[in-house]
Design an enzyme around this catalytic site. Sequence first.
Site, PDB file in Angstrom:
ATOM      1  N   LEU A   1       0.855  -1.213   0.000  1.00  0.00           N
ATOM      2  CA  LEU A   1       0.000   0.000   0.000  1.00  0.00           C
ATOM      3  C   LEU A   1       0.877   1.244   0.000  1.00  0.00           C
ATOM      4  CD1 LEU A   1      -3.103   0.423   0.003  1.00  0.00           C
ATOM      5  CD2 LEU A   1      -2.888   0.979   2.438  1.00  0.00           C
ATOM      6  N   GLY A   2       1.726   1.330  -1.018  1.00  0.00           N
ATOM      7  CA  GLY A   2       2.510   2.554  -1.225  1.00  0.00           C
ATOM      8  C   GLY A   2       1.706   3.528  -2.058  1.00  0.00           C
ATOM      9  N   ARG A   3       2.384   4.430  -2.759  1.00  0.00           N
ATOM     10  CA  ARG A   3       1.678   5.447  -3.549  1.00  0.00           C
ATOM     11  C   ARG A   3       0.781   4.798  -4.588  1.00  0.00           C
ATOM     12  NH1 ARG A   3       7.233   8.468  -3.353  1.00  0.00           N
ATOM     13  NH2 ARG A   3       7.886   6.447  -4.164  1.00  0.00           N
ATOM     14  N   ILE A   4       1.310   3.821  -5.301  1.00  0.00           N
ATOM     15  CA  ILE A   4       0.518   3.183  -6.360  1.00  0.00           C
ATOM     16  C   ILE A   4      -0.585   2.328  -5.736  1.00  0.00           C
ATOM     17  CG2 ILE A   4       0.608   1.497  -8.244  1.00  0.00           C
ATOM     18  CD1 ILE A   4       3.437   2.614  -8.889  1.00  0.00           C
TER      19      ILE A   4
ATOM     20  N   ILE B   1       0.867  -5.604 -11.284  1.00  0.00           N
ATOM     21  CA  ILE B   1       1.445  -4.429 -11.961  1.00  0.00           C
ATOM     22  C   ILE B   1       2.732  -4.022 -11.239  1.00  0.00           C
ATOM     23  CG2 ILE B   1      -0.664  -3.510 -12.966  1.00  0.00           C
ATOM     24  CD1 ILE B   1       0.671  -1.884  -9.839  1.00  0.00           C
TER      25      ILE B   1
ATOM     26  N   ARG C   1       6.161  -6.307 -10.116  1.00  0.00           N
ATOM     27  CA  ARG C   1       7.297  -6.886 -10.811  1.00  0.00           C
ATOM     28  C   ARG C   1       7.027  -8.375 -10.986  1.00  0.00           C
ATOM     29  NH1 ARG C   1       8.454  -2.544 -11.971  1.00  0.00           N
ATOM     30  NH2 ARG C   1      10.381  -1.353 -11.745  1.00  0.00           N
TER      31      ARG C   1
ATOM     32  N   ASP D   1       0.888  -7.302 -16.091  1.00  0.00           N
ATOM     33  CA  ASP D   1       1.600  -6.276 -16.854  1.00  0.00           C
ATOM     34  C   ASP D   1       3.111  -6.481 -16.742  1.00  0.00           C
ATOM     35  OD1 ASP D   1       2.252  -2.739 -16.661  1.00  0.00           O
ATOM     36  OD2 ASP D   1       1.781  -3.926 -18.448  1.00  0.00           O
TER      37      ASP D   1
ATOM     38  N   GLU E   1      11.246 -10.150 -18.685  1.00  0.00           N
ATOM     39  CA  GLU E   1      10.724  -9.335 -19.778  1.00  0.00           C
ATOM     40  C   GLU E   1      11.824  -9.068 -20.814  1.00  0.00           C
ATOM     41  OE1 GLU E   1       9.120  -5.832 -17.931  1.00  0.00           O
ATOM     42  OE2 GLU E   1       7.902  -6.996 -16.573  1.00  0.00           O
TER      43      GLU E   1
ATOM     44  N   HIS F   1       4.053  -4.497 -19.974  1.00  0.00           N
ATOM     45  CA  HIS F   1       4.622  -3.559 -18.993  1.00  0.00           C
ATOM     46  C   HIS F   1       4.360  -2.113 -19.416  1.00  0.00           C
ATOM     47  CE1 HIS F   1       7.965  -3.067 -15.762  1.00  0.00           C
ATOM     48  NE2 HIS F   1       7.007  -2.189 -15.628  1.00  0.00           N
TER      49      HIS F   1
ATOM     50  N   GLY G   1       2.557   0.104 -17.542  1.00  0.00           N
ATOM     51  CA  GLY G   1       2.045   0.855 -16.396  1.00  0.00           C
ATOM     52  C   GLY G   1       2.164   2.361 -16.538  1.00  0.00           C
TER      53      GLY G   1
HETATM   54  C1  8YV Z   1       8.555   2.022 -15.784  1.00  0.00           C
HETATM   55  C2  8YV Z   1       7.911   0.639 -13.865  1.00  0.00           C
HETATM   56  O1  8YV Z   1       8.016   3.290 -15.494  1.00  0.00           O
HETATM   57  O2  8YV Z   1       8.322   2.805 -13.044  1.00  0.00           O
HETATM   58  C3  8YV Z   1       8.428   1.580 -12.848  1.00  0.00           C
HETATM   59  O3  8YV Z   1       8.936   1.048 -11.823  1.00  0.00           O
HETATM   60  O4  8YV Z   1       7.672  -0.486 -13.548  1.00  0.00           O
HETATM   61  C4  8YV Z   1       7.644   0.977 -15.261  1.00  0.00           C
HETATM   62  O5  8YV Z   1       6.306   1.358 -15.438  1.00  0.00           O
HETATM   63  C5  8YV Z   1       8.716   1.853 -17.275  1.00  0.00           C
HETATM   64  O6  8YV Z   1       8.989   0.518 -17.569  1.00  0.00           O
HETATM   65  C6  8YV Z   1       9.903   2.716 -17.727  1.00  0.00           C
HETATM   66  O7  8YV Z   1      11.063   2.228 -17.088  1.00  0.00           O
END
Ligand code: 8YV
Length: 316
Positions: free
Chosen positions: A154-157, A232, A234, A258, A263, A281, A283
Amino acid sequence: MGNMAKTILALSSLFPLGMEGLESDFEVLRLWRENDPEARIREARSDIVAIIASAGRHVSRALIEALPNLEIISNFSVGTDNIDLDAAQERGVVVTNTPDILTSDTADVAMALLLSISRRVCEADIYVRVGRWQNGAMPLGATLTGKTAGIVGLGRIGQAIARRCAAFDMDVVYHGPQEKPEQLYPYYKSLQEMATACDFLILSCVGGDATRNLVDYSVLEALGTEGFLINIARGSVVLQDDLLAALSNGIIAGAGLDVYENEPQVPEGLFSMDNVVLLPHIGSATVETRAKMGQLVVDNIVAHFNGDPLKTPVAA
Ligand code: 8YV
């Protein structure tokens, strides 16, 4: 540093416009353009004063220790699991990232996955395109209203996702290393227990060693046959072979992904599954956000070499 050509080693091609802004003061070594990247780094090793990295572009201890004049690593992402932060700290190399500006977009992608997998949007699109609707109605999906979203991290995202889930009339609970008393959502110290209690397990935690393989077969079993996994965060947070087995065995109802373990490689076993939605990916992948991220990467580098405070320093 005498007459050296101050060089920025760019590992990521994700924001070409911002990089051009650096070329008045730096050589920008775009590593993806090099036929022999390792040889090129060895050749420029004494000139490299900064690295631009991003999610999936690893800055190892070996690379940090091979660059005697490296001063800053500016990450084009909020996650820094691609960087050996201890090695950077030991060398006195500062690290910056791109927090906050990508929070909403990334949370939106979590909701896109949640809606797509619960209401079978991708299946329904194909259903129309290939003419199956002529033969009868699309199979039913699952409602979100009244269901429980279990947020891991439960961080910012994670908080932005929680607000969105609440706006969809879902109940929200969360798991993380410690309770956040300022948060109104119920806290689960045990991931296993939260997985048992929720309908959608949403991963928005940091990557790296602290969360590696946090979600394994036992957690997916706890999520259950009517539960969905959304990732979303890792790919490293989920034991990928266990996820494939759980999806294949019907241990969980489906997944919206995602991010992946390696990757841009995605396990081919996922391609034939109707109960998964696969994104590459994306996001933070909007025109507006990536432009702001690129500018922040540049601003951090310029601030550092001007002797000004960093915009978004990362604590080791
Ligand atoms: C990156 C991400 O923003 O910001 C992150 O930690 O996982 C991604 O959404 C994007 O891959 C650019 O590095």
